[in-house]
Write a protein that holds these residues in place. Structure first.
Motif, PDB file in Angstrom:
ATOM      1  N   ALA A  88       0.898  -1.308   0.033  1.00 49.77           N
ATOM      2  CA  ALA A  88       0.013  -0.086   0.154  1.00 49.77           C
ATOM      3  C   ALA A  88       0.850   1.071   0.095  1.00 49.77           C
ATOM      4  CB  ALA A  88      -1.012  -0.070   1.131  1.00 49.77           C
ATOM      5  N   THR A  89       1.809   1.232   0.811  1.00 52.70           N
ATOM      6  CA  THR A  89       2.672   2.289   0.814  1.00 52.70           C
ATOM      7  C   THR A  89       3.474   2.713  -0.436  1.00 52.70           C
ATOM      8  OG1 THR A  89       4.677   1.234   1.615  1.00 52.70           O
ATOM      9  CG2 THR A  89       3.534   2.333   3.411  1.00 52.70           C
ATOM     10  N   GLY A  96       0.882   9.475  -5.749  1.00 55.30           N
ATOM     11  CA  GLY A  96       1.336  10.845  -5.432  1.00 55.30           C
ATOM     12  C   GLY A  96       2.219  11.438  -6.245  1.00 55.30           C
ATOM     13  N   VAL A  97       3.312  10.701  -6.763  1.00 57.63           N
ATOM     14  CA  VAL A  97       4.323  11.421  -7.727  1.00 57.63           C
ATOM     15  C   VAL A  97       3.501  11.530  -9.075  1.00 57.63           C
ATOM     16  CG1 VAL A  97       6.153  10.865  -9.156  1.00 57.63           C
ATOM     17  CG2 VAL A  97       6.236  10.271  -6.655  1.00 57.63           C
ATOM     18  N   MET A 101       2.801  15.094 -11.090  1.00 57.79           N
ATOM     19  CA  MET A 101       3.374  15.349 -12.525  1.00 57.79           C
ATOM     20  C   MET A 101       2.079  15.678 -13.283  1.00 57.79           C
ATOM     21  SD  MET A 101       5.824  12.123 -13.159  1.00 57.79           S
ATOM     22  CE  MET A 101       5.772  12.212 -14.919  1.00 57.79           C
ATOM     23  N   PHE A 102       0.883  15.213 -13.215  1.00 56.85           N
ATOM     24  CA  PHE A 102      -0.145  16.000 -13.934  1.00 56.85           C
ATOM     25  C   PHE A 102      -0.731  17.049 -13.778  1.00 56.85           C
ATOM     26  CE2 PHE A 102      -0.733  11.154 -14.682  1.00 56.85           C
ATOM     27  CZ  PHE A 102      -0.592  11.073 -16.059  1.00 56.85           C
ATOM     28  N   LYS A 103      -0.438  17.521 -12.558  1.00 54.33           N
ATOM     29  CA  LYS A 103      -0.967  18.832 -12.098  1.00 54.33           C
ATOM     30  C   LYS A 103      -0.048  20.004 -12.511  1.00 54.33           C
ATOM     31  CE  LYS A 103      -3.105  17.879  -7.743  1.00 54.33           C
ATOM     32  NZ  LYS A 103      -3.132  18.142  -6.044  1.00 54.33           N
TER      33      LYS A 103
END
Length: 104
Positions: A88-89, A96-97, A101-103
Motif C-alpha cells: 500500500a505504501t 502521489g508522484v 506530474m499531471f498538475k
C-alpha cells in the motif's frame, strides 16, 4: 578270579576298518562331505547387504536435500519485488508522484 579282556592292544588292519564301517549305520550318514557356509561368511554377507542399504539411503537423503534446498535467489528476489510493488505504501507514493506530474 578275573576274566581277561577280549580285545587286543593293536592297530586295526585296513580290512578290519572296512568291515566295521560297512556294518555301521552312522558311517553312511556322517561320511558325506558337506561344505557349508561358515558363520564368518554369513556375517560378512549380512554386513555387505546392510552397508549397501545404508549407502543407498544416504544417497536418497542427499538427493532429497538437494531438491529441498529451498527457492533460488532469483525467485526470492522476484517475490520480494512483487511484495514491494503491491504494498500500500508504494502504491500511495506512486500515485502521489503521478498526481504531482499531471498538475503541472
Amino acid at each position: 578270579m578275573m576274566r581277561a579282556p577280549m580285545s587286543r592292544m593293536d592297530i586295526l588292519t585296513e580290512s578290519e576298518i572296512q568291515n566295521i564301517n560297512n556294518k555301521s549305520k552312522l558311517v553312511k550318514k556322517y561320511s558325506e562331505l558337506i561344505d557349508r557356509e561358515s558363520a564368518y561368511e554369513l556375517l560378512n554377507k549380512k554386513i555387505a547387504v546392510i552397508e549397501q542399504e545404508v549407502s543407498e539411503e544416504e544417497q536418497k537423503q542427499e538427493s532429497k536435500k538437494q531438491q529441498n534446498q529451498g527457492p533460488s535467489t532469483a525467485s526470492v528476489v522476484g517475490k520480494s519485488v512483487l511484495k514491494v510493488l503491491t504494498s500500500a505504501t508504494f502504491i500511495r507514493g506512486a500515485f502521489g508522484v503521478l498526481t504531482k506530474m499531471f498538475k503541472k
